[in-house]
Design an enzyme around this catalytic site. Structure first.
Site, PDB file in Angstrom:
ATOM      1  N   GLY A  13       6.994   5.327   7.740  1.00  0.00           N
ATOM      2  CA  GLY A  13       6.066   6.444   7.905  1.00  0.00           C
ATOM      3  C   GLY A  13       6.361   7.154   9.207  1.00  0.00           C
ATOM      4  O   GLY A  13       7.477   7.068   9.742  1.00  0.00           O
ATOM      5  N   SER A  14       5.357   7.813   9.737  1.00  0.00           N
ATOM      6  CA  SER A  14       5.561   8.607  10.948  1.00  0.00           C
ATOM      7  C   SER A  14       5.679   7.713  12.186  1.00  0.00           C
ATOM      8  O   SER A  14       5.149   6.591  12.209  1.00  0.00           O
ATOM      9  CB  SER A  14       4.383   9.562  11.127  1.00  0.00           C
ATOM     10  OG  SER A  14       3.193   8.813  11.277  1.00  0.00           O
ATOM     11  N   THR A  15       6.327   8.238  13.200  1.00  0.00           N
ATOM     12  CA  THR A  15       6.457   7.502  14.465  1.00  0.00           C
ATOM     13  C   THR A  15       5.074   7.271  15.070  1.00  0.00           C
ATOM     14  O   THR A  15       4.799   6.204  15.629  1.00  0.00           O
ATOM     15  CB  THR A  15       7.397   8.269  15.411  1.00  0.00           C
ATOM     16  OG1 THR A  15       8.704   8.284  14.803  1.00  0.00           O
ATOM     17  CG2 THR A  15       7.490   7.630  16.782  1.00  0.00           C
ATOM     18  N   CYS A  66      12.931  12.063   6.143  1.00  0.00           N
ATOM     19  CA  CYS A  66      13.220  11.516   7.471  1.00  0.00           C
ATOM     20  C   CYS A  66      14.643  11.843   7.895  1.00  0.00           C
ATOM     21  O   CYS A  66      14.931  12.013   9.069  1.00  0.00           O
ATOM     22  CB  CYS A  66      12.998  10.010   7.461  1.00  0.00           C
ATOM     23  SG  CYS A  66      13.959   9.163   6.207  1.00  0.00           S
ATOM     24  N   VAL A 122       2.072   6.799  13.572  1.00  0.00           N
ATOM     25  CA  VAL A 122       1.370   5.670  12.948  1.00  0.00           C
ATOM     26  C   VAL A 122       2.170   4.376  13.141  1.00  0.00           C
ATOM     27  O   VAL A 122       1.598   3.300  13.308  1.00  0.00           O
ATOM     28  CB  VAL A 122       1.083   5.949  11.447  1.00  0.00           C
ATOM     29  CG1 VAL A 122       0.394   4.754  10.791  1.00  0.00           C
ATOM     30  CG2 VAL A 122       0.212   7.201  11.283  1.00  0.00           C
ATOM     31  N   GLY A 123       3.495   4.500  13.167  1.00  0.00           N
ATOM     32  CA  GLY A 123       4.334   3.326  13.412  1.00  0.00           C
ATOM     33  C   GLY A 123       3.996   2.665  14.744  1.00  0.00           C
ATOM     34  O   GLY A 123       3.905   1.435  14.854  1.00  0.00           O
ATOM     35  N   GLU A 147      10.525   1.904   9.851  1.00  0.00           N
ATOM     36  CA  GLU A 147      11.407   3.027   9.490  1.00  0.00           C
ATOM     37  C   GLU A 147      10.604   4.291   9.739  1.00  0.00           C
ATOM     38  O   GLU A 147       9.674   4.594   8.987  1.00  0.00           O
ATOM     39  CB  GLU A 147      11.807   2.937   8.011  1.00  0.00           C
ATOM     40  CG  GLU A 147      12.651   1.728   7.661  1.00  0.00           C
ATOM     41  CD  GLU A 147      14.057   1.790   8.239  1.00  0.00           C
ATOM     42  OE1 GLU A 147      14.511   2.891   8.600  1.00  0.00           O
ATOM     43  OE2 GLU A 147      14.682   0.732   8.355  1.00  0.00           O
ATOM     44  N   GLU A 150       9.481  16.532  14.738  1.00  0.00           N
ATOM     45  CA  GLU A 150       9.793  16.465  13.309  1.00  0.00           C
ATOM     46  C   GLU A 150       8.912  17.478  12.584  1.00  0.00           C
ATOM     47  O   GLU A 150       7.702  17.305  12.503  1.00  0.00           O
ATOM     48  CB  GLU A 150       9.523  15.045  12.810  1.00  0.00           C
ATOM     49  CG  GLU A 150      10.074  14.797  11.438  1.00  0.00           C
ATOM     50  CD  GLU A 150       9.743  13.400  10.923  1.00  0.00           C
ATOM     51  OE1 GLU A 150       8.607  12.946  11.104  1.00  0.00           O
ATOM     52  OE2 GLU A 150      10.645  12.789  10.311  1.00  0.00           O
ATOM     53  N   LYS A 154       0.851  -1.206   0.000  1.00  0.00           N
ATOM     54  CA  LYS A 154       0.000   0.000   0.000  1.00  0.00           C
ATOM     55  C   LYS A 154       0.877   1.243   0.000  1.00  0.00           C
ATOM     56  O   LYS A 154       1.497   1.590   1.001  1.00  0.00           O
ATOM     57  CB  LYS A 154      -0.908   0.066   1.228  1.00  0.00           C
ATOM     58  CG  LYS A 154      -1.903   1.226   1.095  1.00  0.00           C
ATOM     59  CD  LYS A 154      -2.605   1.563   2.389  1.00  0.00           C
ATOM     60  CE  LYS A 154      -2.102   2.811   3.050  1.00  0.00           C
ATOM     61  NZ  LYS A 154      -2.089   4.023   2.221  1.00  0.00           N
TER      62      LYS A 154
HETATM   63  P1  NAD Z   1       2.213   8.395   7.786  1.00  0.00           P
HETATM   64  O1  NAD Z   1       2.644   7.665   8.992  1.00  0.00           O
HETATM   65  O2  NAD Z   1       1.107   9.368   7.911  1.00  0.00           O
HETATM   66  O3  NAD Z   1       1.743   7.361   6.648  1.00  0.00           O
HETATM   67  C1  NAD Z   1       2.594   6.333   6.177  1.00  0.00           C
HETATM   68  C2  NAD Z   1       1.744   5.245   5.544  1.00  0.00           C
HETATM   69  O4  NAD Z   1       0.940   4.638   6.562  1.00  0.00           O
HETATM   70  C3  NAD Z   1       0.764   5.758   4.478  1.00  0.00           C
HETATM   71  O5  NAD Z   1       0.675   4.815   3.432  1.00  0.00           O
HETATM   72  C4  NAD Z   1      -0.554   5.824   5.250  1.00  0.00           C
HETATM   73  O6  NAD Z   1      -1.696   5.715   4.429  1.00  0.00           O
HETATM   74  C5  NAD Z   1      -0.411   4.610   6.152  1.00  0.00           C
HETATM   75  N1  NAD Z   1      -1.271   4.631   7.337  1.00  0.00           N
HETATM   76  C6  NAD Z   1      -1.862   5.692   7.931  1.00  0.00           C
HETATM   77  N2  NAD Z   1      -2.590   5.267   8.994  1.00  0.00           N
HETATM   78  C7  NAD Z   1      -2.428   3.934   9.097  1.00  0.00           C
HETATM   79  C8  NAD Z   1      -2.903   2.938   9.994  1.00  0.00           C
HETATM   80  N3  NAD Z   1      -3.711   3.240  11.011  1.00  0.00           N
HETATM   81  N4  NAD Z   1      -2.497   1.662   9.812  1.00  0.00           N
HETATM   82  C9  NAD Z   1      -1.682   1.336   8.804  1.00  0.00           C
HETATM   83  N5  NAD Z   1      -1.218   2.233   7.893  1.00  0.00           N
HETATM   84  C10 NAD Z   1      -1.581   3.526   8.051  1.00  0.00           C
HETATM   85  O7  NAD Z   1       3.528   9.058   7.179  1.00  0.00           O
HETATM   86  P2  NAD Z   1       3.633  10.045   5.935  1.00  0.00           P
HETATM   87  O8  NAD Z   1       3.100  11.376   6.349  1.00  0.00           O
HETATM   88  O9  NAD Z   1       3.109   9.382   4.706  1.00  0.00           O
HETATM   89  O10 NAD Z   1       5.237  10.123   5.758  1.00  0.00           O
HETATM   90  C11 NAD Z   1       6.046  10.967   6.489  1.00  0.00           C
HETATM   91  C12 NAD Z   1       6.675  10.242   7.658  1.00  0.00           C
HETATM   92  O11 NAD Z   1       7.429   9.122   7.210  1.00  0.00           O
HETATM   93  C13 NAD Z   1       7.684  11.116   8.395  1.00  0.00           C
HETATM   94  O12 NAD Z   1       7.515  10.954   9.787  1.00  0.00           O
HETATM   95  C14 NAD Z   1       9.028  10.571   7.955  1.00  0.00           C
HETATM   96  O13 NAD Z   1      10.092  10.800   8.841  1.00  0.00           O
HETATM   97  C15 NAD Z   1       8.717   9.118   7.807  1.00  0.00           C
HETATM   98  N6  NAD Z   1       9.706   8.486   6.928  1.00  0.00           N
HETATM   99  C16 NAD Z   1      10.662   7.677   7.475  1.00  0.00           C
HETATM  100  C17 NAD Z   1      11.647   7.107   6.671  1.00  0.00           C
HETATM  101  C18 NAD Z   1      12.712   6.203   7.228  1.00  0.00           C
HETATM  102  O14 NAD Z   1      13.326   5.491   6.447  1.00  0.00           O
HETATM  103  N7  NAD Z   1      12.962   6.200   8.524  1.00  0.00           N
HETATM  104  C19 NAD Z   1      11.639   7.366   5.297  1.00  0.00           C
HETATM  105  C20 NAD Z   1      10.651   8.200   4.778  1.00  0.00           C
HETATM  106  C21 NAD Z   1       9.681   8.747   5.604  1.00  0.00           C
END
Ligand code: NAD
Length: 503
Positions: free
Chosen positions: A244-246, A300, A248-249, A266, A398, A191
């Site tokens: 993604g974000s911490t 990130c 949602v992670g 990540e 961030e 996804k």
């Molecule tokens: P996000 O956490 O909002 O979304 C990431 C993904 O998760 C998207 O596909 C989103 O649709 C999905 N998502 C949202 N809610 C969810 C849920 N409840 N369950 C499962 N999946 C869900 O992040 P973003 O705004 O898309 O990206 C930016 C973030 O990503 C920043 O915090 C950035 O630091 C981080 N990031 C980290 C790295 C790394 O390698 N460490 C690389 C790139 C981005």
């Protein structure tokens, strides 16, 4: 007052948006309820893509397809050499379509086209690296357990993997996960972010063209709540690979824990570049600007905290400000652009909100700080904030925009304290001519990567990931395929039973 940015409308603006259907079980399908999602180009303001929007029924169908392909399909059973050949073919096809893919990522994310080309080129290299690792994956044997015993440790593919990616590096990040999962023999449901799904669908077409068996990779566009969440909780999934974000992670990990799935995370970063007086200050100033404003700071790894020795702060910051003034902000499709559009107007408002709050916390805007006037899209002037202290939100959270926070130090201990005083631990940089200083910082910083007299370089050979709340596990590097495997221990006994229990 500068003249408003004049953003030229590309040919795509006057054509119908490109449409993308879900990839499930080797077929392109619409959502059963016919829902779609649209994506506007953040740099230009027109609708660039329309995707079929998956929901619960499509998640179920994709999981069943991936499970079937894993349980009964050829992919996990074929020779690694055959899997490697297919991954190489996919890499060649990505390379052949590099320009198209880069343009889609630039249009959907607002990133500069020249940078997007570099990312797709980097992704090609990663697919080739993963192909080479497929053939080196192996287990272990133990012939030292006595004459009657031979121990063998197999590496088997873990099963169905859910891969969830963010919007800031759409094609690069799926390429840090999928080829390694495939090299191991896994099947996947992918996804991409709902804002930047197009290039992942092109990847799906490329994999079909390369000959990937049906169901091995399934791709769903949709929202995190409707699609991401069930992809994590689904009982057929064995591993979740999330970037993604911490915030949602953490939710993802809590959900995966309910069925004890393996997770790879990540997440966010709040990275510091530490500059000492004996550094090559010209190079450090360039890296400070690059670290702060590359990908409009939506990165990130952004070097969002510039930690400068007090003795050089004024002169060094004047040099950073002068270089910042030369950074070309504007049309993502213009080859000369270094900083493109912000991903959305909501996100832009969040970033400028941090700048306003920092000013009321006592720091001062040294450069930029404002949205740039433009005939289309949303753009933020690269911003430098001075007088930041490490208790302020702008120094700890961030921001994810082109905003460089400047903090100062007078001793190496203080520099390390500042660098480590955040919940994150993704990366850091140090600039000094002294090997002692560089080594002290590199050893003392709590982060997954430290760049010494350089910044934000990446190679498939080197593991990448975060300490603390920046993540869990590592991507890339020679163990990247192993991450998608389970270990199975087999003990072969020969001859008379030994150690009779009852007799
Ligand atoms: P996000 O956490 O909002 O979304 C990431 C993904 O998760 C998207 O596909 C989103 O649709 C999905 N998502 C949202 N809610 C969810 C849920 N409840 N369950 C499962 N999946 C869900 O992040 P973003 O705004 O898309 O990206 C930016 C973030 O990503 C920043 O915090 C950035 O630091 C981080 N990031 C980290 C790295 C790394 O390698 N460490 C690389 C790139 C981005």
């Amino acid at each position: 007052m500068n003249a408003p940015l004049n953003i030229a409308m590309p040919a795509e603006a006057s054509a119908a948006p490109k449409t993308y259907r879900l990839l499930i079980g080797g077929k392109h399908v619409d959502a059963r309820d016919g829902r779609t999602l649209e994506r506007n180009s953040p740099g230009h303001g027109f609708t660039v893509s329309r995707y079929a929007q998956a929901g619960e029924a499509e998640v179920e169908a994709a999981m069943q397809a991936a499970h079937r392909a894993f349980e009964t399909g050829p992919w996990p059973r074929m020779k690694a050499a055959e899997r490697a050949a297919l991954l190489h073919k996919a890499a060649d096809l990505i390379e052949a379509r590099l320009e198209d893919i880069a343009r889609l990522d630039a249009l959907e994310s607002g990133k500069p086209i020249a940078q997007a080309r570099g990312e797709i080129g980097g992704a090609v290299d990663i697919w080739r690296y993963a192909a080479s690792l497929a053939r080196t994956l192996h287990g272990e044997s133990y012939a030292n357990l006595g004459d009657a015993m031979l121990g063998v440790v197999l590496r088997e593919p873990i099963g169905v993997v859910s891969i969830i990616t963010p919007w800031n590096f759409p094609f690069l990040i799926v390429s840090q996960k999928l080829p390694f999962a495939l090299a191991a023999g896994c099947t996947a449901v992918v996804k991409p972010s709902e804002m930047t799904s197009a290039s992942t669908f092109v990847l799906g077409d490329i994999l079909i063209e390369a000959g990937l068996p049906a169901g091995v990779v399934n791709i769903l566009a949709g929202l995190g709540s409707d699609v991401g969440a069930p992809m994590v909780s689904h009982p057929l999934v064995e591993m979740v690979s999330f970037t993604g974000s911490t915030r949602v992670g953490k939710m993802t990990m809590a959900s995966a824990a309910q069925s004890l799935k393996k997770v790879s995370m990540e997440l966010g970063g709040k990275n510091g570049q530490i500059v000492f007086p004996d550094a090559d200050l010209e190079a450090a100033a360039d890296a400070a600007v690059f670290g702060g404003f590359f990908n409009a700071g939506e990165c990130c790894n952004a070097g969002s905290r510039l930690i400068v020795h007090e003795a050089i702060a004024d002169d060094f910051l004047a040099a950073v400000k002068a270089l910042t003034a030369k950074v070309t902000v504007g049309d993502p499709l213009d080859d000369r652009t270094k900083v493109g559009a912000m991903i959305s107007s909501d996100h832009l408002a969040k970033v400028t909100g941090y700048v306003t709050a920092a000013a009321s916390d006592g720091s001062s805007v040294y450069s930029g700080g404002k949205q740039l006037a433009s005939n289309a899209g949303q753009y933020l002037d690269p911003t430098i904030i001075r007088g930041v202290t490490d208790d302020m939100a702008i120094a700890r959270e961030e921001v994810f925009g082109p905003v460089l926070s400047v903090l100062t130090f007078e001793s190496i201990e203080k520099a390390l304290h500042i660098a480590n005083n955040t919940p994150y631990g993704l990366s850091a940089g140090v600039w000094s001519a002294s090997i002692d200083t560089c080594m002290s910082v590199a050893r003392g910083v709590r982060s997954g990567t430290v760049w010494v007299n350089t910044f934000m370089e990446g190679y498939p050979e080197l593991p990448f990931g975060g300490y603390k709340q920046s993540g869990l596990g590592r991507e890339l590097g020679k163990r990247a395929v192993e991450d998608y495997t389970e270990e199975k221990t087999i003990q072969f006994h020969r001859g008379q039973r030994t150690g009779w229990w009852v007799g």
